[in-house]
Each structure stands twice: as structure tokens, then as C-alpha cells.
Design an enzyme around this catalytic site. Sequence first.
Site, PDB file in Angstrom:
ATOM      1  N   ASP A   1       0.841  -1.204   0.000  1.00 50.93           N
ATOM      2  CA  ASP A   1       0.000   0.000   0.000  1.00 50.93           C
ATOM      3  C   ASP A   1       0.875   1.252   0.000  1.00 50.93           C
ATOM      4  O   ASP A   1       0.658   2.184  -0.793  1.00 50.93           O
ATOM      5  CB  ASP A   1      -0.887   0.047   1.254  1.00 50.93           C
ATOM      6  CG  ASP A   1      -1.914  -1.065   1.321  1.00 50.93           C
ATOM      7  OD1 ASP A   1      -3.074  -0.818   0.971  1.00 50.93           O
ATOM      8  OD2 ASP A   1      -1.548  -2.182   1.743  1.00 50.93           O
TER       9      ASP A   1
ATOM     10  N   GLU B   1      -5.235   7.338  -0.102  1.00 51.19           N
ATOM     11  CA  GLU B   1      -5.735   6.661   1.099  1.00 51.19           C
ATOM     12  C   GLU B   1      -4.707   6.675   2.231  1.00 51.19           C
ATOM     13  O   GLU B   1      -5.072   6.806   3.404  1.00 51.19           O
ATOM     14  CB  GLU B   1      -6.110   5.214   0.794  1.00 51.19           C
ATOM     15  CG  GLU B   1      -6.553   4.465   2.044  1.00 51.19           C
ATOM     16  CD  GLU B   1      -7.003   3.044   1.790  1.00 51.19           C
ATOM     17  OE1 GLU B   1      -7.505   2.425   2.751  1.00 51.19           O
ATOM     18  OE2 GLU B   1      -6.859   2.552   0.668  1.00 51.19           O
TER      19      GLU B   1
ATOM     20  N   ASP C   1      -6.475   5.055  -4.469  1.00 50.41           N
ATOM     21  CA  ASP C   1      -6.393   3.907  -3.561  1.00 50.41           C
ATOM     22  C   ASP C   1      -5.305   3.011  -4.142  1.00 50.41           C
ATOM     23  O   ASP C   1      -5.525   2.323  -5.139  1.00 50.41           O
ATOM     24  CB  ASP C   1      -7.714   3.149  -3.466  1.00 50.41           C
ATOM     25  CG  ASP C   1      -7.694   2.105  -2.359  1.00 50.41           C
ATOM     26  OD1 ASP C   1      -6.588   1.685  -1.962  1.00 50.41           O
ATOM     27  OD2 ASP C   1      -8.772   1.687  -1.898  1.00 50.41           O
TER      28      ASP C   1
ATOM     29  N   THR D   1      -6.928  -4.634   0.593  1.00 45.67           N
ATOM     30  CA  THR D   1      -5.734  -5.019   1.348  1.00 45.67           C
ATOM     31  C   THR D   1      -5.947  -6.326   2.107  1.00 45.67           C
ATOM     32  O   THR D   1      -5.046  -7.174   2.166  1.00 45.67           O
ATOM     33  CB  THR D   1      -5.320  -3.896   2.317  1.00 45.67           C
ATOM     34  OG1 THR D   1      -5.055  -2.707   1.564  1.00 45.67           O
ATOM     35  CG2 THR D   1      -4.073  -4.273   3.091  1.00 45.67           C
TER      36      THR D   1
ATOM     37  N   THR E   1     -20.262  -6.779   0.160  1.00 50.54           N
ATOM     38  CA  THR E   1     -19.081  -6.903   0.994  1.00 50.54           C
ATOM     39  C   THR E   1     -18.883  -8.323   1.520  1.00 50.54           C
ATOM     40  O   THR E   1     -19.846  -9.044   1.797  1.00 50.54           O
ATOM     41  CB  THR E   1     -19.181  -5.927   2.192  1.00 50.54           C
ATOM     42  OG1 THR E   1     -18.015  -6.064   3.004  1.00 50.54           O
ATOM     43  CG2 THR E   1     -20.422  -6.202   3.035  1.00 50.54           C
TER      44      THR E   1
ATOM     45  N   GLY F   1     -13.221  -5.323  -1.847  1.00 47.51           N
ATOM     46  CA  GLY F   1     -12.713  -4.377  -2.832  1.00 47.51           C
ATOM     47  C   GLY F   1     -13.786  -3.773  -3.705  1.00 47.51           C
ATOM     48  O   GLY F   1     -14.464  -4.480  -4.446  1.00 47.51           O
TER      49      GLY F   1
END
Length: 308
Positions: free
Chosen positions: A50, A73, A117, A122, A192, A217
Site C-alpha cells: 500500500d 488513502e 487507492d 488489502t 461486501t 474491494g
Amino acid sequence: MASSAPLVMRVVGSSIKIAQRAGKIIRDVMCRGDLGIVEKGKDDLQTEADRSAQRCIVASLSKMFPNITIIGEEGQSDLNVPDDWLITEPNAEFTEKHDCPGPLADLKESEIVIWVDPLDGTSEYTQGFLERVTVLIGIAVNERAVGGVIHQPYYKTDTGELGRTIWGLKGCGSGGMLPVPPPADRFMVTTTRSHSNTIVQSALDALTPDDVLRVGGAGYKVLQLLEGKAHAYVFASAGCKKWDTCAPEAILEANGGTLTDMLGRHYRYGKDACFPNSSGVLGTVAGISHETILSKIPETVKVAMNKM
């Protein structure tokens, strides 16, 4: 010449190449084995992938477009990056083959906000669901999402190579994949995987889908819509942010779909916008009535979303 293309075309073309470079960084971190996981909050992880991918993206965009507002982010990034992380010119194929939409032809850098993002999904990345990982670069003008790039670092192409990049620009079209219509004899919803609750479930139950796909995601969920695997993306919760939805919204709507909150309102992506998408997310593919889906959402769900 790529350098003479209108600003928005250079931004999209650059974002294509930058997202691809960030995708390689994400794969490189995974190959090294030490993900450098930091827990930012409950069910909110950050890895070295990230952090490094965002540094690559923000440093490259900042060097080429110094007066564009970039919101990532992972907050402020160290822009002193290795030379091979820097992208310094747009994807020439994109800028040379596509015409700029008239309303976007004369933009100034100060009129554009880019939402990043660097690694959407993640948790999926740390748990091995690598096909769901995406890099998202969203482009907003006048507070509306107008363009974006979704890159899948682990998508396996027909030639066996890794990586697929999908772009969209309203008024110009999209590329990187051919959208597939969903089945006409079934109604499928994507939602989700890890942030469900009673409100989310109430919205899903009201739609009586034949199948519910639970994945992580926002970028991957919108790709499921474009791949014909789902008719709607339903998330009646405040669990995602502007950097999750700016690029997916633009790409979905460039393909004739719609993405709003659970009350049918488009999110605003100006430089002063608050980060949380507090009223949830509802996305529908082209050919599916967004208003019809909205009409089926229970009033209790809408009231709950309006209070968040």
C-alpha cells in the site's frame, strides 16, 4: 503527440501507465514475503505494498501535474522514490487514439482532483485472494467522477502474463476489457465480504437475488458488474471512502451504468470532500433500472443511511 494532448487525456493516459507500475510494486512486495502489515484500525490493514504503491503513484502524478490536487488513502507520502518507480509520460496509445470529450477539453490543473487507492482490497491481498486486488486512480472535475483507471496486478491474461488495466472517461468511452451483459434469467448481487451487518442484509433481502457474491474491494465489485457476473453492487454501510469509488464510478458510468449512494445521490469528489461514503454504495450495470433497485430498498435502510 502525447505532450500536446488535452490535460485530461494526459492525466488518464499517465494514470494507465502509473497504475501498471504500481501493480508491479505490489507483486514485488508479495514476492519478497514480508508484507510489513500495520493495523490502522479495526478491519483496516496497511501493508508495505500500500505504502510503496502510493508513493509511486503520487510522486509520478505530482511530477507531471504539480498543480493537481491528489488525495491518497495512505495520507502524505514520501515523494523521494527510486527512479524506476517514476512514470514521466502518458500512455501514447491512449492519447493518440482517443478524442477528448468537448466539455473536458480546456481544463486547468487546478480544476482536477485525483483520488488514489494504491491497493484496494488489502485484506484480500494479505489473505491470498489476489485476483480481487486492484489499484484505483479516480479523476474528478467539478466534484464529479469523470474518469478513472482500475488495474488488476494479478489478472492472468490469455498469454499468461499478469496484469490488466481498465480505463474509463465519460464522453470518451472505456478500454481494457469488453463489458459482458449479465444473465437475463437470474438476478445477482455483489456485496461486501467482511463488513456485513443487519442493515446490509436487510437491503440484500429486499432485493431477493438469486445469488449473492461476497467479495472484498470496491474496484473488484464494479469489475464484476462489467464482467456480467452481477447486476447490482449493494453496500448499505459507511465502510468505504471516496478513493474506493471515484475511479469505479467513472468507469461504470462511462459504460452506461450508475453508481450512487443508497439514496440515489452521486457522491461529490471535490478537494474538500469528507472521505467516508457515509450513505453506502449502490451500483447497477447498463440495462438495469437504478431507480427500480432503489425503490426496493426498505425505508428503514434509507433512514439509517441518511443518518450516517
